[in-house]
Write an enzyme that holds these catalytic residues in place. Structure first.
Site, short mmCIF file in Angstrom:
data_model
loop_
_atom_site.label_atom_id
_atom_site.label_comp_id
_atom_site.label_asym_id
_atom_site.label_seq_id
_atom_site.Cartn_x
_atom_site.Cartn_y
_atom_site.Cartn_z
N GLY A 34 -2.73 -4.17 -1.14
CA GLY A 34 -2.68 -2.99 -2.00
C GLY A 34 -1.87 -1.89 -1.35
N SER A 35 -2.18 -0.66 -1.71
CA SER A 35 -1.42 0.48 -1.23
C SER A 35 -1.72 0.81 0.22
CB SER A 35 -1.72 1.71 -2.10
OG SER A 35 -3.03 2.19 -1.84
N VAL A 50 -4.92 3.21 0.60
CA VAL A 50 -6.21 2.53 0.52
C VAL A 50 -6.36 1.57 1.69
CG1 VAL A 50 -7.66 1.01 -0.89
CG2 VAL A 50 -6.25 2.76 -1.99
N GLY A 51 -5.27 0.91 2.08
CA GLY A 51 -5.33 0.00 3.22
C GLY A 51 -5.76 0.68 4.50
N GLU A 64 -1.98 -6.45 3.76
CA GLU A 64 -0.64 -6.61 3.22
C GLU A 64 -0.45 -5.42 2.29
OE1 GLU A 64 2.35 -6.81 1.27
OE2 GLU A 64 1.39 -8.30 -0.01
N CYS A 111 5.72 -5.28 -3.79
CA CYS A 111 5.78 -4.50 -2.55
C CYS A 111 7.07 -4.73 -1.78
CB CYS A 111 4.57 -4.84 -1.67
SG CYS A 111 4.36 -6.61 -1.37
#
Length: 507
Positions: free
Chosen positions: A253-254, A257-258, A275, A309
């Site tokens: 994800g982003s 948030v990661g 990732e 991404c």
């Protein structure tokens, strides 16, 4: 839409029984899958899964609660003990059956990808193909759980290293390529012997979640080994990551948030596997094959509406060929059909939701306010965002620094290769990239100077192959997936030493 045929087979040689059951999209897709059972989430809050193109309802879920998550993790922990006793060849057969299931139901899965994600038929075929490759690779993992024997400086002693599953893995899948990016973690983790709890993104609960349950239930995975919980973060907070059972949290994800997931995981002594986003640069040198470079650059930016991404947000072109390249690029981008993803001619369908479309529109406006010029200004109709190409950008502009998760590209000329490297590296991300040149060896040497986990010569930026290390640097993630790297991420090594003689101690 029915995806499975009921049957039951017993493999006498290793006492492993599997059952394939009938599952209908719409019936099971609106439920949680916990401990081998399809059940309604415990919360009254309803998550509405909408088609991003026309806003119609695809499915509705009662959100899973913290208690549901606890049930799921504990079921995975129990089922893992049963999975430990299954012969590796029987484990391999599960993934072979999962592979056949996907092959036999590609048409139905394509419809789900179109309805839930707004993915075009081209995108659906691309994603399903990647899933098939990943399942083929995962099927080899049960037979690759190899250990080692190492010498010791102590006489009469041997050292054994055993490769073991980590136990239970929590997987959080994204909304853009949820079927593949979820499978990239789920299948290898299961094949290495782990239990798994999968939480899909709220915009892709079927393609990134319940579809997995259907596939592996049909393939005969032991009940409870894979669990799917559909819920929203306000309903559960950090419970999915904080739970004491999982040892690895795999998140796609982003970057924002990661970073939070990694912090919570590390604080609870779990390994984060991340990732995250990217801001890839595609570099066009003066000697490049311009038609090839132009096509590759367009595919790198506009595939799945730019919601990848690894997309080429930034296209850097040698000033000597800038005008010719820009003309080709803009003309091709402007020609891409935009509209209904069900139309086989459509290349650019809707963004995943209105929030994403509004955010991208704001980013474009900010870029223009900072001095960028639109070579192509696509209109925005709800979630349909037509191709937009910005020029006269500078490395410090927000559109060059932020990930543009949609069909917006930035073109920038450079005068020297050192300048191109400096611009490419002027980002906190480092996921993918590409270089176009007729001098392949020179391209490789230039690629070594770009701080990124992956980079491709004379190709697009959006590759993924099942046996090649995949992952990023900087804010683009932690860890590597695919092939032996996935095997390492989802297993641990246990050292057992044996002293065969009478050990002499100093006291």
């Amino acid at each position: 839409m029915r995806l499975a045929i009921a049957k039951k087979v017993t493999n006498v040689s290793n006492s492993f029984t599997w059952t394939v059951i009938n599952v209908t999209i719409g019936a099971m897709h609106s439920k949680q899958f916990i401990a081998g059972e399809w059940r309604t989430g415990s919360l009254e809050k309803v998550l509405v899964d909408r088609n991003p193109y026309d806003g119609s309802t695809v499915a509705e879920f009662n959100d899973a609660s913290v208690s549901d998550i606890d049930d799921a993790y504990r079921a995975a922990e129990r089922a893992k003990l049963e999975w430990d006793r299954v012969n590796p060849y029987a484990k391999r057969a599960v993934f072979e059956r999962a592979l056949r299931y996907v092959e036999e139901h590609m048409a139905e899965i394509t419809e789900v990808i179109i309805d839930e994600l707004g993915g075009t038929r081209l995108k659906a075929g691309f994603e399903i193909g990647l899933v098939l490759d990943m399942l083929k690779e995962a099927a080899t993992f049960p037979l690759r759980m190899e250990g080692r024997m190492l010498p010791s400086p102590i006489d009469d002693k041997e050292n054994r290293l055993y490769r073991e599953p980590v136990g239970v893995v929590g997987v959080i899948s994204p909304f853009n390529f949820p079927f593949f990016l979820g499978m990239k973690c789920v299948a290898p983790a299961l094949a290495c012997g782990n239990g798994v709890v999968l939480k899909p993104h709220e915009d892709s609960p079927i393609t990134g979640g319940t579809l997995f349950a259907e596939i592996f239930e049909a393939a005969g995975l032991p009940p409870g080994l894979l669990n799917v919980v559909v819920t929203e973060i306000p309903a559960i907070g950090d419970a999915f990551v904080e739970h004491p059972i999982p040892r690895v949290i795999a998140f796609t994800g982003s970057a924002a948030v990661g970073a939070h997931v990694a912090s919570v995981a590390a604080r609870n002594y779990k390994k984060p596997l991340l990732e995250l986003g990217g801001n890839s640069a595609l570099i066009v040198l003066a000697d490049a094959d311009l038609p090839l470079a132009g096509d590759a650059a367009v595919v790198s930016r506009f595939t799945h509406q730019g919601q990848i991404c690894r997309s080429a947000n930034r296209v850097l072109i040698d000033r000597r060929v800038y005008d010719e390249f820009a003309s080709r690029y803009v003309a091709k981008a402007a020609s891409l059909p935009v509209g209904d993803p069900r139309d086989p001619d459509t290349i650019i369908g809707p963004l995943i939701n209105q929030k994403q479309a509004d955010r991208l529109a704001t980013q474009v406006e900010q870029g223009l306010a900072e001095g960028a010029r639109a070579l192509l200004r696509g209109e925005v109709n709800g979630t349909l965002f037509h191709p937009t190409v910005l020029a006269e950008v500078t490395p410090e502009m927000s559109v060059m620094q932020e990930e543009l998760f949609g069909p917006v590209a930035c073109l920038m000329p450079f005068d020297t290769e050192d300048e191109a490297v400096e611009i490419a590296n002027n980002t906190r991300f480092g996921l993918s990239g590409a270089i176009h040149t007729r001098d392949l060896n020179h391209g490789v040497e230039l690629a070594k100077r770009i701080r990124t986990g992956m980079i491709h010569i004379n190709d697009t930026t959006i590759h993924d192959e099942p046996i090649v290390a995949f992952g990023g640097e900087g804010n683009s993630g932690i860890g590597r997936l695919n092939g032996e790297w996935s095997l390492n991420e989802f297993t641990t090594m246990k050292w057992i030493s044996i002293h065969h003689g009478r050990r002499q101690f100093p006291y």
